[in-house]
Motif scaffolding. Structure first.
Motif, PDB file in Angstrom:
ATOM      1  N   GLN A 137       3.559   6.352  -7.637  1.00  0.00           N
ATOM      2  CA  GLN A 137       2.453   6.437  -8.591  1.00  0.00           C
ATOM      3  C   GLN A 137       2.918   6.712 -10.013  1.00  0.00           C
ATOM      4  OE1 GLN A 137      -0.955   8.804  -7.162  1.00  0.00           O
ATOM      5  NE2 GLN A 137      -0.068   8.657  -5.128  1.00  0.00           N
ATOM      6  N   GLU A 138       4.090   7.318 -10.175  1.00  0.00           N
ATOM      7  CA  GLU A 138       4.573   7.562 -11.542  1.00  0.00           C
ATOM      8  C   GLU A 138       5.074   6.270 -12.164  1.00  0.00           C
ATOM      9  OE1 GLU A 138       7.339  10.811 -11.700  1.00  0.00           O
ATOM     10  OE2 GLU A 138       5.883  12.218 -10.871  1.00  0.00           O
ATOM     11  N   GLN A 139       5.769   5.468 -11.372  1.00  0.00           N
ATOM     12  CA  GLN A 139       6.302   4.204 -11.886  1.00  0.00           C
ATOM     13  C   GLN A 139       5.170   3.197 -12.133  1.00  0.00           C
ATOM     14  OE1 GLN A 139       9.023   2.255  -9.222  1.00  0.00           O
ATOM     15  NE2 GLN A 139       9.595   0.689 -10.719  1.00  0.00           N
ATOM     16  N   PHE A 140       4.233   3.146 -11.199  1.00  0.00           N
ATOM     17  CA  PHE A 140       3.099   2.221 -11.333  1.00  0.00           C
ATOM     18  C   PHE A 140       1.811   3.034 -11.266  1.00  0.00           C
ATOM     19  CE2 PHE A 140       6.491  -0.374  -9.367  1.00  0.00           C
ATOM     20  CZ  PHE A 140       6.668  -1.267 -10.403  1.00  0.00           C
ATOM     21  N   ASN A 141       1.397   3.526 -12.417  1.00  0.00           N
ATOM     22  CA  ASN A 141       0.194   4.353 -12.493  1.00  0.00           C
ATOM     23  C   ASN A 141      -1.024   3.442 -12.633  1.00  0.00           C
ATOM     24  OD1 ASN A 141      -1.828   6.148 -12.997  1.00  0.00           O
ATOM     25  ND2 ASN A 141      -1.001   6.903 -14.935  1.00  0.00           N
ATOM     26  N   LEU A 142      -1.844   3.405 -11.589  1.00  0.00           N
ATOM     27  CA  LEU A 142      -3.001   2.493 -11.592  1.00  0.00           C
ATOM     28  C   LEU A 142      -4.257   3.127 -12.175  1.00  0.00           C
ATOM     29  CD1 LEU A 142      -2.721   0.678  -8.126  1.00  0.00           C
ATOM     30  CD2 LEU A 142      -1.583   0.171 -10.288  1.00  0.00           C
ATOM     31  N   LYS A 143      -4.196   4.396 -12.520  1.00  0.00           N
ATOM     32  CA  LYS A 143      -5.416   5.076 -12.980  1.00  0.00           C
ATOM     33  C   LYS A 143      -5.992   4.404 -14.218  1.00  0.00           C
ATOM     34  CE  LYS A 143      -7.382   9.615 -13.840  1.00  0.00           C
ATOM     35  NZ  LYS A 143      -8.648   9.106 -13.268  1.00  0.00           N
ATOM     36  N   SER A 183       0.844  -1.208   0.000  1.00  0.00           N
ATOM     37  CA  SER A 183       0.000   0.000   0.000  1.00  0.00           C
ATOM     38  C   SER A 183       0.873   1.250   0.000  1.00  0.00           C
ATOM     39  CB  SER A 183      -0.918   0.009   1.222  1.00  0.00           C
ATOM     40  OG  SER A 183      -1.828  -1.071   1.174  1.00  0.00           O
ATOM     41  N   GLN A 184       1.883   1.235   0.875  1.00  0.00           N
ATOM     42  CA  GLN A 184       2.798   2.375   0.971  1.00  0.00           C
ATOM     43  C   GLN A 184       3.566   2.571  -0.335  1.00  0.00           C
ATOM     44  OE1 GLN A 184       5.255   2.351   4.536  1.00  0.00           O
ATOM     45  NE2 GLN A 184       7.019   3.030   3.351  1.00  0.00           N
ATOM     46  N   TYR A 185       4.013   1.472  -0.931  1.00  0.00           N
ATOM     47  CA  TYR A 185       4.803   1.558  -2.164  1.00  0.00           C
ATOM     48  C   TYR A 185       3.965   2.099  -3.320  1.00  0.00           C
ATOM     49  CZ  TYR A 185       8.606   0.459  -5.358  1.00  0.00           C
ATOM     50  OH  TYR A 185       9.633   0.555  -6.262  1.00  0.00           O
ATOM     51  N   LEU A 186       2.729   1.631  -3.423  1.00  0.00           N
ATOM     52  CA  LEU A 186       1.845   2.115  -4.494  1.00  0.00           C
ATOM     53  C   LEU A 186       1.572   3.609  -4.328  1.00  0.00           C
ATOM     54  CD1 LEU A 186      -0.731  -0.832  -4.704  1.00  0.00           C
ATOM     55  CD2 LEU A 186       1.040  -0.256  -6.387  1.00  0.00           C
ATOM     56  N   GLU A 187       1.411   4.030  -3.075  1.00  0.00           N
ATOM     57  CA  GLU A 187       1.141   5.443  -2.816  1.00  0.00           C
ATOM     58  C   GLU A 187       2.330   6.312  -3.213  1.00  0.00           C
ATOM     59  OE1 GLU A 187      -0.395   8.124   0.933  1.00  0.00           O
ATOM     60  OE2 GLU A 187       1.028   6.527   1.379  1.00  0.00           O
ATOM     61  N   THR A 188       3.549   5.843  -2.926  1.00  0.00           N
ATOM     62  CA  THR A 188       4.724   6.695  -3.132  1.00  0.00           C
ATOM     63  C   THR A 188       5.367   6.493  -4.505  1.00  0.00           C
ATOM     64  OG1 THR A 188       6.021   5.038  -1.934  1.00  0.00           O
ATOM     65  CG2 THR A 188       5.292   6.948  -0.687  1.00  0.00           C
ATOM     66  N   ILE A 197      -8.379  -1.461  -1.639  1.00  0.00           N
ATOM     67  CA  ILE A 197      -8.952  -0.132  -1.371  1.00  0.00           C
ATOM     68  C   ILE A 197      -7.975   0.956  -1.820  1.00  0.00           C
ATOM     69  CG2 ILE A 197      -9.651   1.462   0.472  1.00  0.00           C
ATOM     70  CD1 ILE A 197     -10.597  -1.182   1.995  1.00  0.00           C
ATOM     71  N   VAL A 198      -6.690   0.783  -1.506  1.00  0.00           N
ATOM     72  CA  VAL A 198      -5.672   1.757  -1.924  1.00  0.00           C
ATOM     73  C   VAL A 198      -5.606   1.823  -3.452  1.00  0.00           C
ATOM     74  CG1 VAL A 198      -3.195   2.286  -1.908  1.00  0.00           C
ATOM     75  CG2 VAL A 198      -4.331   1.582   0.209  1.00  0.00           C
ATOM     76  N   ALA A 199      -5.638   0.662  -4.113  1.00  0.00           N
ATOM     77  CA  ALA A 199      -5.606   0.629  -5.585  1.00  0.00           C
ATOM     78  C   ALA A 199      -6.825   1.343  -6.162  1.00  0.00           C
ATOM     79  CB  ALA A 199      -5.542  -0.811  -6.082  1.00  0.00           C
ATOM     80  N   CYS A 200      -7.950   1.168  -5.502  1.00  0.00           N
ATOM     81  CA  CYS A 200      -9.193   1.815  -5.922  1.00  0.00           C
ATOM     82  C   CYS A 200      -9.084   3.342  -5.798  1.00  0.00           C
ATOM     83  CB  CYS A 200     -10.313   1.288  -5.019  1.00  0.00           C
ATOM     84  SG  CYS A 200     -11.922   1.495  -5.700  1.00  0.00           S
ATOM     85  N   LYS A 254       9.832  -8.413   1.593  1.00  0.00           N
ATOM     86  CA  LYS A 254      10.390  -8.093   0.275  1.00  0.00           C
ATOM     87  C   LYS A 254       9.228  -7.798  -0.666  1.00  0.00           C
ATOM     88  CE  LYS A 254      14.177 -11.474   0.709  1.00  0.00           C
ATOM     89  NZ  LYS A 254      15.215 -10.580   1.233  1.00  0.00           N
ATOM     90  N   LEU A 255       9.435  -6.827  -1.554  1.00  0.00           N
ATOM     91  CA  LEU A 255       8.431  -6.492  -2.566  1.00  0.00           C
ATOM     92  C   LEU A 255       9.023  -6.796  -3.931  1.00  0.00           C
ATOM     93  CD1 LEU A 255       5.863  -5.216  -3.738  1.00  0.00           C
ATOM     94  CD2 LEU A 255       6.877  -2.979  -3.367  1.00  0.00           C
TER      95      LEU A 255
END
Length: 221
Positions: A63-69, A56-61, A85-88, A212-213
């Motif tokens: 967003q340019e590398q992994f743009n979920l929009k 969740s933290q990684y996706l939030e920080t 929920i975070v992805a949403c 690990k991610l």
């Protein structure tokens, strides 16, 4: 490649302590939204594990590398639903899946945290790893940009079906993001099997939580 040094991170204590009559609710803040998660002590899948916090933290920080929009996102083993929920909130079309006994709590958390938001309505579905994949998620109509998984690898008998499920949903162009607490030799064996099938990179490590991610993509022939 696994040779690129992963970034070393700490899971930020970004949940909000609350004086609450309910011991089973956790309050988090991601992407500017307060998220309230109801946990259940009855099932493994109904507790927030550290891998979910890390992803969740990684996706939030990132967003340019992994743009979920507007991307199609599948979470396998969604548990309490925090990552979905975070992805949403980040604008994805989310399908959150888990075992039948986890779905009621999962649906509750997802609906209560996304009901008043201007976003794509998330979907909650049953998914038993390795079972009925083609019937329930036919390849002709189900293609995902991202497959998310957190703390799905631990001491259980379904590691082969889990790997088969990851292989089934990861098509060319799909990015698998998997965060896991590494405790046992079986965890590392699973990582090795994953590396034999996919191109894998360790994106980040959270040493104090042993998380690990990893990012995995299909090998293009």
């Amino acid at each position: 490649s696994l040779t690129d040094a992963p970034v070393v991170l700490t899971i930020l204590q970004n949940w909000v302590p609350r004086v609450s009559h309910y011991f089973d609710k956790e309050h988090y803040t991601y992407v500017g939204h307060q998220i309230v998660i109801q946990e259940s002590i009855e099932y493994f899948g109904a507790v927030v594990w550290p891998g979910a916090l890390a992803l969740s933290q990684y996706l939030e920080t990132n967003q340019e590398q992994f743009n979920l929009k507007d991307k199609k996102v599948l979470e396998i083993g969604a548990g309490t639903g925090l990552v979905s929920i975070v992805a949403c909130i980040l604008g994805a079309y989310v399908t959150a899946t888990d075992l039948p006994e986890v779905l009621e709590n999962l649906s509750y958390n997802i609906s209560r945290n996304t009901e008043n938001m201007n976003m794509h309505k998330p979907e909650v579905r049953k998914l038993v790893w390795g079972e009925g994949l083609n019937e329930d998620f036919p390849e002709s109509t189900h293609h995902y940009d991202f497959v998310l998984a957190t703390d799905v690898v631990y001491h259980h008998a379904a590691l082969e079906p889990l790997l088969a499920t990851m292989v089934y949903f990861c098509k060319p162009g799909t990015v698998l993001l998997w965060a896991n607490k590494f405790r046992f030799s079986t965890d590392y064996e699973f990582l090795e099997k994953l590396g034999n099938i996919f191109n894998t990179t360790i994106l980040a490590e959270f040493p104090e939580s042993n998380v690990k991610l990893l990012k995995a993509t299909v090998r293009e022939n």
